[in-house]
Design a protein around this motif. Structure first.
Motif, PDB file in Angstrom:
ATOM      1  N   HIS A 148      -1.615   2.074   8.991  1.00 52.93           N
ATOM      2  CA  HIS A 148      -2.398   1.096   9.759  1.00 52.93           C
ATOM      3  C   HIS A 148      -1.694  -0.659   8.706  1.00 52.93           C
ATOM      4  CE1 HIS A 148      -2.736   0.049   5.273  1.00 52.93           C
ATOM      5  NE2 HIS A 148      -3.295   1.546   5.709  1.00 52.93           N
ATOM      6  N   ASP A 197       0.968  -0.893  -0.025  1.00 47.49           N
ATOM      7  CA  ASP A 197       0.281   0.019  -0.068  1.00 47.49           C
ATOM      8  C   ASP A 197       0.582   1.013  -0.001  1.00 47.49           C
ATOM      9  OD1 ASP A 197      -1.928   2.098   0.735  1.00 47.49           O
ATOM     10  OD2 ASP A 197      -2.563   1.133   2.329  1.00 47.49           O
ATOM     11  N   CYS A 203       1.402   0.355   7.636  1.00 52.51           N
ATOM     12  CA  CYS A 203       2.146   1.610   7.225  1.00 52.51           C
ATOM     13  C   CYS A 203       1.993   3.017   7.387  1.00 52.51           C
ATOM     14  CB  CYS A 203       0.851   1.825   5.341  1.00 52.51           C
ATOM     15  SG  CYS A 203       0.657  -0.436   4.499  1.00 52.51           S
ATOM     16  N   GLU A 240       0.603   6.829   6.936  1.00 43.16           N
ATOM     17  CA  GLU A 240       0.668   7.966   5.846  1.00 43.16           C
ATOM     18  C   GLU A 240      -0.086   9.410   6.590  1.00 43.16           C
ATOM     19  OE1 GLU A 240      -2.981   5.988   4.321  1.00 43.16           O
ATOM     20  OE2 GLU A 240      -3.006   3.960   5.623  1.00 43.16           O
ATOM     21  N   GLU A 250       2.373   7.630   1.353  1.00 42.05           N
ATOM     22  CA  GLU A 250       2.508   6.538   1.852  1.00 42.05           C
ATOM     23  C   GLU A 250       3.392   5.113   2.166  1.00 42.05           C
ATOM     24  OE1 GLU A 250      -1.588   4.104   1.594  1.00 42.05           O
ATOM     25  OE2 GLU A 250      -1.114   3.230   3.525  1.00 42.05           O
TER      26      GLU A 250
HETATM   27 CO    CO Z   1      -3.068   2.202   3.846  1.00 47.43          CO
END
Ligand code: CO
Ligand code: MF3
Ligand code: CO
Length: 259
Positions: A169, A106, A200, A202, A233
């Motif tokens: 997260h 991500d 992550c 972000e 991110e």
């Molecule tokens: Co994310």
């Protein structure tokens, strides 16, 4: 429950992360005034599938597209549309999640569209700096609050608003795992950071106030004061010693860890 990844699992997340990096690097090159956010969606979707991966935002909680494309006062979760044309002077955040061999990556960047104001340029730079301030706290023995506080302190030192409604997260086989990684909070608080954790970081940062609302499309998050926002991110992995590996940034080395 926070899952700890073993070296084989980390290698798979690294492969996913490197593919996502390549997709986003190519995407940065095509952004120009006049194209639509759906054009970007089509490009990213094709690149992901060419790489043998799956765009996991598509269908996530009913989300209708393969990317999030958020322009100016849109913070996150902007839905691509053939009717939304990129305009010179805007900033656009492209947030993409993919899965390769069942493992997620991500990442998000904010890009200028053509020439932009110095104020927007600064917002983008500081948002990326917030990521780096936070990410460098993701070391064995620290706590999630150390990451959060580092992001918040840097953003607020520039007079910006830290969006509270969404967080970083954990990530792994699922796009969103424990722990939650807020962009605000207190150093020394929260879950202990351990090797093999993948999450992550972000920052979502507004030029003005941090309060946001959701549009009637059920997704797009917009600043209440309509000030522009930036989002940056990466997916990172905590290492046994030293600074974290940035899974979505192949070849990256922290300055202090260079040979
Ligand atoms: Co994310
Ligand atoms: N990529 C986002 C994140 O950073 C999630 C996107 S929400 C979705 O957590 F609905 F688009 F998938
Ligand atoms: Co994302």
């Amino acid at each position: 429950m926070i899952s700890i990844k073993n070296p084989i699992q980390l290698a798979k997340m690294r492969s996913a992360g490197h593919l996502l990096h390549d997709v986003l690097a190519a995407t940065k090159e095509i952004i120009r005034p006049g194209m639509t956010t759906m054009d970007i969606n089509a490009f990213v979707d094709e690149q992901i599938r060419k790489g043998g991966a799956i765009p996991t935002e598509l269908g996530y909680c009913g989300y209708p597209a393969s990317i999030c494309a958020s322009i100016d006062d849109e913070v996150v979760h902007g839905i691509p549309s053939p009717h939304v044309e990129l305009k010179e002077g805007s900033i656009i955040s492209i947030d993409v999640t993919l899965a390769l061999d069942g493992w997620q990556a991500d990442s998000c960047f904010t890009s200028p569209v053509g020439r932009i104001s110095a104020e927007k340029q600064r917002l983008m730079e500081v948002t990326e700096e917030c990521f780096w301030k936070g990410a460098r706290m993701a070391v064995n023995g620290n706590r999630i609050g150390d990451v959060s506080a580092a992001v918040q302190t840097h953003a607020e030192a520039h007079g910006y608003g830290v969006v509270r409604d969404l967080t970083g997260h954990g990530i792994g086989k699922e796009m969103h795992e424990d722990p939650s990684v807020p962009n605000f909070g207190m150093a020394g608080h929260g879950s202990r950071i351990r090797p093999g954790m993948t999450f992550c970081v972000e920052p979502m940062i507004a030029m003005g106030r941090w309060q946001v609302h959701q549009l009637s499309d059920g997704w797009t998050i917009v600043t209440n004061d309509h000030s522009p926002a930036a989002h940056y991110e990466h997916t990172i992995a905590v290492t046994p010693k030293g600074l974290p590996e940035i899974l979505t940034l192949p070849g990256f080395k922290w300055k202090e860890e260079e040979a």
